[in-house]
Design a protein around this motif. Structure first.
Motif, short mmCIF file in Angstrom:
data_model
loop_
_atom_site.label_atom_id
_atom_site.label_comp_id
_atom_site.label_asym_id
_atom_site.label_seq_id
_atom_site.Cartn_x
_atom_site.Cartn_y
_atom_site.Cartn_z
N CYS A 1 67.79 121.17 71.13
CA CYS A 1 67.61 120.04 72.05
C CYS A 1 66.14 119.90 72.42
N GLY A 2 65.69 118.66 72.56
CA GLY A 2 64.29 118.39 72.88
C GLY A 2 64.08 118.00 74.33
N LEU A 3 62.85 117.57 74.62
CA LEU A 3 62.49 117.25 75.99
C LEU A 3 63.20 115.99 76.51
N GLY A 4 63.65 115.14 75.60
CA GLY A 4 64.39 113.95 76.02
C GLY A 4 65.67 114.34 76.72
N ALA A 5 66.45 115.22 76.07
CA ALA A 5 67.70 115.69 76.67
C ALA A 5 67.40 116.57 77.88
N ARG A 6 66.32 117.33 77.82
CA ARG A 6 65.95 118.17 78.97
C ARG A 6 65.77 117.30 80.21
N ASP A 7 65.22 116.11 80.01
CA ASP A 7 65.00 115.23 81.15
C ASP A 7 66.29 114.59 81.65
N ASP B 1 63.36 124.84 73.19
CA ASP B 1 62.10 125.57 73.17
C ASP B 1 61.35 125.17 74.43
N VAL B 2 61.15 126.11 75.34
CA VAL B 2 60.38 125.80 76.54
C VAL B 2 59.12 126.66 76.61
N SER B 3 58.55 126.95 75.45
CA SER B 3 57.36 127.77 75.37
C SER B 3 56.13 127.12 75.98
N HIS B 4 56.23 125.84 76.28
CA HIS B 4 55.10 125.17 76.93
C HIS B 4 54.99 125.57 78.40
N MET B 5 56.04 126.17 78.94
CA MET B 5 55.97 126.64 80.32
C MET B 5 55.02 127.83 80.41
N GLY B 6 54.47 128.06 81.58
CA GLY B 6 53.51 129.16 81.73
C GLY B 6 54.20 130.46 82.10
N GLU B 7 53.51 131.56 81.87
CA GLU B 7 53.98 132.87 82.34
C GLU B 7 52.78 133.59 82.94
N VAL B 8 52.88 133.95 84.21
CA VAL B 8 51.79 134.69 84.87
C VAL B 8 52.40 135.94 85.48
N SER B 9 51.86 137.11 85.15
CA SER B 9 52.38 138.34 85.75
C SER B 9 51.44 138.78 86.87
N VAL B 10 52.02 139.33 87.91
CA VAL B 10 51.26 139.75 89.09
C VAL B 10 51.61 141.20 89.38
N SER B 11 50.61 142.06 89.43
CA SER B 11 50.88 143.48 89.64
C SER B 11 49.90 144.06 90.64
N GLY B 12 50.16 145.31 91.04
CA GLY B 12 49.28 145.98 92.00
C GLY B 12 50.04 146.25 93.29
N TRP C 1 50.90 120.05 75.27
CA TRP C 1 51.60 120.72 74.18
C TRP C 1 52.32 119.69 73.32
N GLU C 2 52.38 119.96 71.99
CA GLU C 2 53.09 119.08 71.08
C GLU C 2 54.53 119.58 70.98
N MET C 3 55.42 118.90 71.68
CA MET C 3 56.78 119.40 71.83
C MET C 3 57.81 118.42 71.25
N PRO C 4 58.95 118.93 70.79
CA PRO C 4 59.98 118.03 70.27
C PRO C 4 60.66 117.22 71.39
N VAL C 5 60.77 115.93 71.18
CA VAL C 5 61.48 115.05 72.10
C VAL C 5 62.97 115.09 71.79
N SER C 6 63.30 115.02 70.51
CA SER C 6 64.70 115.10 70.10
C SER C 6 64.77 115.58 68.66
N PHE C 7 65.93 116.17 68.33
CA PHE C 7 66.20 116.62 66.97
C PHE C 7 67.21 115.69 66.30
N GLU C 8 68.21 115.28 67.08
CA GLU C 8 69.28 114.44 66.55
C GLU C 8 69.24 113.12 67.32
N SER C 9 69.64 113.15 68.57
CA SER C 9 69.43 112.04 69.50
C SER C 9 69.53 112.61 70.90
N ILE C 10 68.85 111.96 71.85
CA ILE C 10 68.87 112.45 73.22
C ILE C 10 70.31 112.56 73.71
#
Lengths: 127, 367
Positions: free
Chosen positions: B221-227, B49-60, B25-34
Motif C-alpha cells: 500500500c502507498g501513501l494514497g491509501a495511508r492518507d 513502506d514508511v522508511s521516510h519517517m525519522g528515527e532519533v535515539s536519545v540516551s544518557g 522522499w520519493e515514495m510510492p503513492v499506490s501500487f494497485e489503486s488507492i
C-alpha cells in the motif's frame, strides 16, 4: 505501461476521445487519463441542450488525488449525458472507452477537425 | 536538493508503483489503486513502506528528563517497551511535530519517530536543549541507518507473528519488543496510523528488502491509501493539519489535549497551554461530513450562512463510507457536533455537517 488506444476513434492532446455515432459524437476520457487520475469519485457533466465551443471545459472529473477539467474535442450542443456514470463514476476507470462514456454532442462544424489526433498520433503523444 | 530514495525504492519500482515527493522522499503513492489498497487494510492486511519517517535515539542518564521537557506527554510513566503518542511544541505552544516515543525494551534510553523531513531538525533540537539545560543526554539521528514498515489490518497481527522469530501476538497496544525477521534484528511495536490493529517495524536499512519480502503475500500500500485510512481514523497529518508556519496550532486547538500532561513540572510550551486551557481555544479542529458532491480539500473555506468561519486542512472520499470526509478548523462556537456548515468547493457551496472526527466510530454507527 501499455495504455489502451482503440483505433475506432479520435483523440485530443488533453486525453479526451471522440467516437462518431449516427450523426452525433460520443465523448469520454482515454485510458491514460483515467490511470493518471486514479480512483474517480465524482463526474460533473453538463445538461442536455448546453452548447460549447471547441476546447471549452464541459465538465469536471474528480478523483481522490486530483480534480480535472474535461474539454470538448469539437464545438456543439450536448444531446445526451451518461447518467449511469454520474452514479457510478468508477465506470470511467473500469471501462473508459465503453461504459465510461460521458456525453454525446451534435457537432456544429462536423467532426473533421485537423486538431483531432488519430490513434497513431495519440499513441506517439503518450509514449 | 534531489529527493531521497527509501531503501525499498527498487522493490517499489519493480512493482510498478506510482511515485510522489513526500517530505523530500520519493515514495510510492499506490501500487494497485488507492481504493483497493485501502480496502485490503480494512478487510485483511496491507503493508506500507514508511522508511521516510525519522528515527532519533536519545540516551544518557538524563534522557528521561530531556524527553519529558521536550514532549507534551508523561515520558516518565513509560516502562521498558512502552510507547506513547506526543506533541513536540515551540515555546508559544504551537506544534512543531507529533511523534511516537518508545522506551527501549532492554536498554536505557528512548527512540522517537519524527515525521518525514523533520529528523535533522528534531535531532539538533534535542542536542541544543541538552546543552542549554546542561543535561547529560545525547540524541542520535538514525534515520539514514533505519528502515520502517507497517503491517496493518485485521489479519496483520497474525501475519507478523508468523514472520517474527519471537512471540509478538501478545504485545499490547503501544508496546514494543525486539525480535528478528529472517535474521534481521527488528523493533516491533503494536502501533499504527490506520485505525486498524497491526505493527510498525523498525530495522537497519540493509535489512529492508529481507523484511519487506518476508510479507510478500500482503498487499503493498502507498501513501494514497495511508492518507485515506488515517483520515477515516481521525488521525492528523503533520505539515497539513498543523504546520509551524502555515497552520500554527496548539494541541488544544488540534484535538490533541489527550497527549498533554500539564501536571509535568516543565516542558517547552507549557505556560502557553496552561493559559489556553484556562481561556479555551478560539478555534477548534472538527470532523466534517460533506452532504453534497465534491471532495473538501486543503484550504477550502468553511462557511456558516455565507460567512467564512474556518477552512479545511485535509479531505478525501472515504472508501469505507462512500462519503466525502474532511478535517478543518472553525471558530469554536461552530465546533459542536451536528452544526450545519457549507464548504466552498471551487466556487460551489456544498452542504456539510460537523461530526466527531473519529469517522470509523461516528459514521460506522450510522450505517
Amino acid at each position: 505501461m501499455e495504455y489502451d488506444v482503440p483505433d475506432d476513434r479520435y483523440y485530443t492532446e488533453s486525453h479526451e476521445w471522440l467516437e462518431e455515432r449516427n450523426g452525433s459524437a460520443r465523448i469520454g476520457i482515454a485510458d491514460f487519463a483515467q490511470d493518471e487520475l486514479g480512483d474517480i469519485v465524482f463526474v460533473d457533466l453538463p445538461a442536455v441542450g448546453e452548447t460549447f465551443a471547441k476546447g471549452d471545459a464541459f465538465g469536471v472529473i474528480e478523483s481522490i488525488k486530483a480534480v480535472s477539467d474535461i474539454y470538448v474535442p469539437v464545438g456543439g450542443e450536448i444531446v445526451d449525458r451518461h447518467e449511469t456514470v454520474v452514479d457510478e463514476p468508477e465506470l470511467v476507470n473500469d471501462d473508459p472507452f465503453g461504459e465510461g462514456w460521458l456525453v454525446e454532442i451534435e457537432a456544429t462544424d462536423g467532426i473533421e477537425d485537423p486538431d483531432l489526433l488519430s490513434p497513431e498520433e495519440y499513441r506517439n503523444q503518450i509514449e | 536538493m534531489s529527493l531521497q530514495k527509501p531503501p525499498l525504492y527498487q522493490e517499489h519500482a519493480a512493482a510498478d508503483a506510482d511515485f510522489t515527493d513526500f517530505g523530500g522522499w520519493e515514495m510510492p503513492v499506490s501500487f494497485e489503486s488507492i481504493t483497493s489498497e485501502h480496502r485490503a487494510v480494512r478487510e485483511s492486511a496491507g503493508i506500507f513502506d514508511v522508511s521516510h519517517m525519522g528515527e532519533v535515539s536519545v540516551s544518557g542518564p538524563d534522557a528521561t528528563e530531556l524527553m519529558n521537557r521536550l514532549t507534551t506527554n508523561a515520558v516518565e510513566s513509560l516502562g521498558p517497551d512502552d510507547a506513547q503518542y506526543a506533541c513536540i511544541l515551540r515555546e508559544d505552544g504551537s506544534i512543531l511535530d507529533d511523534t511516537v516515543v518508545y522506551r527501549y525494551p532492554d536498554e536505557e534510553g528512548y527512540l522517537f519517530v519524527p515525521n518525514a523531513g523533520n529528523d535533522a531538525e528534531m535531532a539538533s533540537r534535542w542536542s541544543e536543549f541538552a546543552r542549554r539545560w546542561d543535561l547529560d543526554a545525547s540524541a542520535r539521528n538514525l534515520t539514514d541507518e533505519r528502515g520502517m514498515i507497517a503491517v496493518q489490518g485485521p489479519d496483520a497481527v497474525e501475519r507478523v507473528a508468523e514472520g517474527a522469530d519471537h512471540p509478538v501476538e501478545d504485545l499490547s497496544r503501544f508496546s514494543a519488543a525486539r525480535t528478528t525477521i529472517d535474521d534481521v534484528p527488528c523493533l516491533v511495536a503494536r502501533t499504527g496510523y490506520t485505525g486498524e490493529d497491526g505493527f510498525e517495524i523498525i530495522f537497519p536499512s540493509e535489512g529492508a528488502e529481507t523484511v519487506w519480502r518476508a510479507f510478500d503475500d500482503v498487499q503493498p500500500c502507498g501513501l494514497g491509501a495511508r492518507d485515506t485510512l488515517r483520515l477515516e481514523a481521525g488521525l492528523l497529518l503533520s505539515g497539513q493539519d498543523f504546520h509551524p508556519e502555515e497552520e500554527p496550532r496548539t494541541p488544544y486547538e488540534a484535538g490533541l489535549g489527550f497527549v498533554v500532561d500539564l501536571s509535568k513540572d516543565r516542558f517547552v510550551g507549557r505556560a502557553e497551554l496552561e493559559a489556553q486551557k484556562e481561556a479555551g481555544a478560539d478555534e477548534q479542529l472538527v470532523g466534517i461530513r460533506v452532504e453534497g458532491s465534491g471532495i473538501a480539500r486543503h484550504g477550502y473555506p468553511i462557511l456558516v450562512d455565507g460567512t467564512e468561519v474556518g477552512h479545511v486542512t485535509s479531505g478525501t472520499m472515504s472508501p469505507t463510507f462512500d462519503v466525502p470526509i474532511a478535517l478543518g478548523y472553525v471558530d469554536a462556537e461552530y465546533a459542536g457536533d451536528e452544526t450545519d456548515l457549507q464548504i466552498d468547493i471551487r466556487g460551489r457551496t456544498v452542504e456539510a455537517t460537523v461530526v466527531n472526527h473519529r469517522f470509523l466510530e461516528t459514521l460506522g454507527n450510522n450505517t
